[in-house]
Write a protein that holds these residues in place. Sequence first.
Motif, PDB file in Angstrom:
ATOM      1  N   THR A 150      36.300 102.100  23.601  1.00  7.46           N
ATOM      2  CA  THR A 150      36.918 102.022  22.686  1.00  7.46           C
ATOM      3  C   THR A 150      36.009 103.119  20.843  1.00  7.46           C
ATOM      4  OG1 THR A 150      34.685 101.061  21.951  1.00  7.46           O
ATOM      5  CG2 THR A 150      36.790  99.533  22.974  1.00  7.46           C
ATOM      6  N   SER A 151      36.192 102.530  19.631  1.00  5.83           N
ATOM      7  CA  SER A 151      35.716 103.485  19.361  1.00  5.83           C
ATOM      8  C   SER A 151      33.926 102.918  19.125  1.00  5.83           C
ATOM      9  CB  SER A 151      36.350 103.340  17.687  1.00  5.83           C
ATOM     10  OG  SER A 151      36.595 101.781  17.423  1.00  5.83           O
ATOM     11  N   GLY A 152      33.691 102.020  19.203  1.00  4.60           N
ATOM     12  CA  GLY A 152      32.370 101.272  19.547  1.00  4.60           C
ATOM     13  C   GLY A 152      31.229 101.892  20.620  1.00  4.60           C
ATOM     14  N   GLY A 153      32.476 102.155  21.693  1.00  5.85           N
ATOM     15  CA  GLY A 153      31.480 102.881  22.624  1.00  5.85           C
ATOM     16  C   GLY A 153      31.605 101.717  24.218  1.00  5.85           C
ATOM     17  N   ASN A 154      32.455 100.955  24.009  1.00  2.00           N
ATOM     18  CA  ASN A 154      32.394 100.363  24.965  1.00  2.00           C
ATOM     19  C   ASN A 154      33.352 100.929  25.732  1.00  2.00           C
ATOM     20  OD1 ASN A 154      31.210  97.793  24.319  1.00  2.00           O
ATOM     21  ND2 ASN A 154      32.634  97.615  22.721  1.00  2.00           N
TER      22      ASN A 154
ATOM     23  N   THR B  63      47.279 105.013  11.237  1.00  5.23           N
ATOM     24  CA  THR B  63      47.549 106.284   9.903  1.00  5.23           C
ATOM     25  C   THR B  63      47.374 106.493   8.898  1.00  5.23           C
ATOM     26  OG1 THR B  63      50.327 105.379   9.937  1.00  5.23           O
ATOM     27  CG2 THR B  63      50.174 106.297  11.388  1.00  5.23           C
ATOM     28  N   THR B  64      47.610 107.332   8.221  1.00  4.72           N
ATOM     29  CA  THR B  64      47.189 107.243   7.192  1.00  4.72           C
ATOM     30  C   THR B  64      48.210 105.910   5.993  1.00  4.72           C
ATOM     31  OG1 THR B  64      49.160 109.406   6.555  1.00  4.72           O
ATOM     32  CG2 THR B  64      47.061 109.820   6.521  1.00  4.72           C
ATOM     33  N   SER B  65      49.817 105.588   6.938  1.00  7.11           N
ATOM     34  CA  SER B  65      50.354 105.018   5.781  1.00  7.11           C
ATOM     35  C   SER B  65      49.660 102.924   6.497  1.00  7.11           C
ATOM     36  CB  SER B  65      51.566 104.556   6.366  1.00  7.11           C
ATOM     37  OG  SER B  65      51.890 105.158   7.802  1.00  7.11           O
ATOM     38  N   LEU B  66      49.224 103.290   7.075  1.00  8.31           N
ATOM     39  CA  LEU B  66      48.599 102.089   8.210  1.00  8.31           C
ATOM     40  C   LEU B  66      49.358 101.430   8.926  1.00  8.31           C
ATOM     41  CD1 LEU B  66      46.084 100.650   4.839  1.00  8.31           C
ATOM     42  CD2 LEU B  66      45.525 102.379   5.952  1.00  8.31           C
ATOM     43  N   ALA B  67      49.848 102.121   9.909  1.00 11.79           N
ATOM     44  CA  ALA B  67      50.376 101.411  10.972  1.00 11.79           C
ATOM     45  C   ALA B  67      49.482 102.251  12.223  1.00 11.79           C
ATOM     46  CB  ALA B  67      51.682 102.107  10.823  1.00 11.79           C
ATOM     47  N   GLY B  68      49.920 101.052  13.279  1.00 16.60           N
ATOM     48  CA  GLY B  68      49.024 101.346  14.291  1.00 16.60           C
ATOM     49  C   GLY B  68      50.065 102.428  15.304  1.00 16.60           C
ATOM     50  N   ASN B  69      49.637 103.621  15.674  1.00 14.03           N
ATOM     51  CA  ASN B  69      50.334 103.832  16.697  1.00 14.03           C
ATOM     52  C   ASN B  69      50.280 104.516  17.355  1.00 14.03           C
ATOM     53  OD1 ASN B  69      53.051 104.009  15.187  1.00 14.03           O
ATOM     54  ND2 ASN B  69      52.705 105.316  14.034  1.00 14.03           N
ATOM     55  N   VAL B  70      50.295 104.712  18.981  1.00 14.12           N
ATOM     56  CA  VAL B  70      50.191 105.136  20.111  1.00 14.12           C
ATOM     57  C   VAL B  70      50.083 106.317  20.612  1.00 14.12           C
ATOM     58  CG1 VAL B  70      49.784 104.894  22.250  1.00 14.12           C
ATOM     59  CG2 VAL B  70      49.821 103.145  21.414  1.00 14.12           C
TER      60      VAL B  70
ATOM     61  N   PHE C 263      44.301 107.544   9.479  1.00 10.16           N
ATOM     62  CA  PHE C 263      43.180 107.045   9.381  1.00 10.16           C
ATOM     63  C   PHE C 263      41.897 106.809   9.760  1.00 10.16           C
ATOM     64  CE2 PHE C 263      41.072 104.582   5.725  1.00 10.16           C
ATOM     65  CZ  PHE C 263      40.595 103.594   6.562  1.00 10.16           C
ATOM     66  N   SER C 264      42.230 106.400  11.156  1.00 15.80           N
ATOM     67  CA  SER C 264      40.851 105.964  12.213  1.00 15.80           C
ATOM     68  C   SER C 264      41.466 106.167  14.016  1.00 15.80           C
ATOM     69  CB  SER C 264      40.414 104.905  11.591  1.00 15.80           C
ATOM     70  OG  SER C 264      41.210 104.140  12.403  1.00 15.80           O
ATOM     71  N   ILE C 265      41.070 107.267  14.427  1.00 17.76           N
ATOM     72  CA  ILE C 265      41.357 106.252  15.622  1.00 17.76           C
ATOM     73  C   ILE C 265      40.842 105.590  16.178  1.00 17.76           C
ATOM     74  CG2 ILE C 265      41.411 107.068  18.192  1.00 17.76           C
ATOM     75  CD1 ILE C 265      41.328 110.029  16.814  1.00 17.76           C
ATOM     76  N   ASN C 266      40.952 104.616  17.562  1.00 19.92           N
ATOM     77  CA  ASN C 266      40.492 103.754  18.072  1.00 19.92           C
ATOM     78  C   ASN C 266      40.171 103.271  19.247  1.00 19.92           C
ATOM     79  OD1 ASN C 266      41.054 101.607  15.316  1.00 19.92           O
ATOM     80  ND2 ASN C 266      42.705 101.725  15.575  1.00 19.92           N
ATOM     81  N   ALA C 267      40.614 102.723  20.362  1.00 18.92           N
ATOM     82  CA  ALA C 267      40.655 103.118  21.469  1.00 18.92           C
ATOM     83  C   ALA C 267      41.404 104.381  22.340  1.00 18.92           C
ATOM     84  CB  ALA C 267      41.493 101.838  22.552  1.00 18.92           C
ATOM     85  N   MET C 268      40.779 105.344  22.982  1.00 18.92           N
ATOM     86  CA  MET C 268      41.280 106.302  23.514  1.00 18.92           C
ATOM     87  C   MET C 268      40.799 105.871  25.194  1.00 18.92           C
ATOM     88  SD  MET C 268      39.521 109.228  21.131  1.00 18.92           S
ATOM     89  CE  MET C 268      40.442 110.257  21.792  1.00 18.92           C
ATOM     90  N   GLY C 269      41.790 106.824  25.614  1.00 15.47           N
ATOM     91  CA  GLY C 269      42.424 106.747  27.702  1.00 15.47           C
ATOM     92  C   GLY C 269      42.615 107.322  28.203  1.00 15.47           C
ATOM     93  N   TRP C 270      42.236 107.794  29.232  1.00 15.86           N
ATOM     94  CA  TRP C 270      43.080 108.583  30.253  1.00 15.86           C
ATOM     95  C   TRP C 270      44.071 107.828  30.705  1.00 15.86           C
ATOM     96  CZ3 TRP C 270      43.003 113.970  29.641  1.00 15.86           C
ATOM     97  CH2 TRP C 270      41.812 114.242  28.923  1.00 15.86           C
TER      98      TRP C 270
END
Length: 120
Positions: A52-56, A101-108, A29-36
């Motif tokens: 973050t998705s907002g660029g922080n 996810t498409t089932s609205l579960a938050g996974n990493v 559904f969407s991606i929240n924070a991303m990182g290295w």
Amino acid sequence: QVQLVESGGGLVQAGGSLRLSCTASGSFFSINAMGWYRQAPGNQRELVASITSGGNTNYAASVKDRFTISRDNAKNSVYLQMNSLRPEDTAVYYCNAGVLTTSLAGNVYWGPGTQVTVSS
């Protein structure tokens, strides 16, 4: 299922630059924070930078002012521009993403990693 694939690692001399890329694919559904993150032999995996998705952004003290994280939400991608590389930056670099996810579960999810080697 969500897959992350990194690219851009390699061998570079101290003082050089590399740019890592990571793209997420699959159904979500969407991606929240991303990182290295990175892990050197004998060390624990450590955060290098996140965005973050907002660029922080957030950086480890050891890479601040040398590395820059950015993302392209339209491409589901995150990048890490690494300048002034040092031998101590040698590690496997992993991409990480918090996904709704498409089932609205938050996974990493994690990518398989890309090797960065900095020679002195």
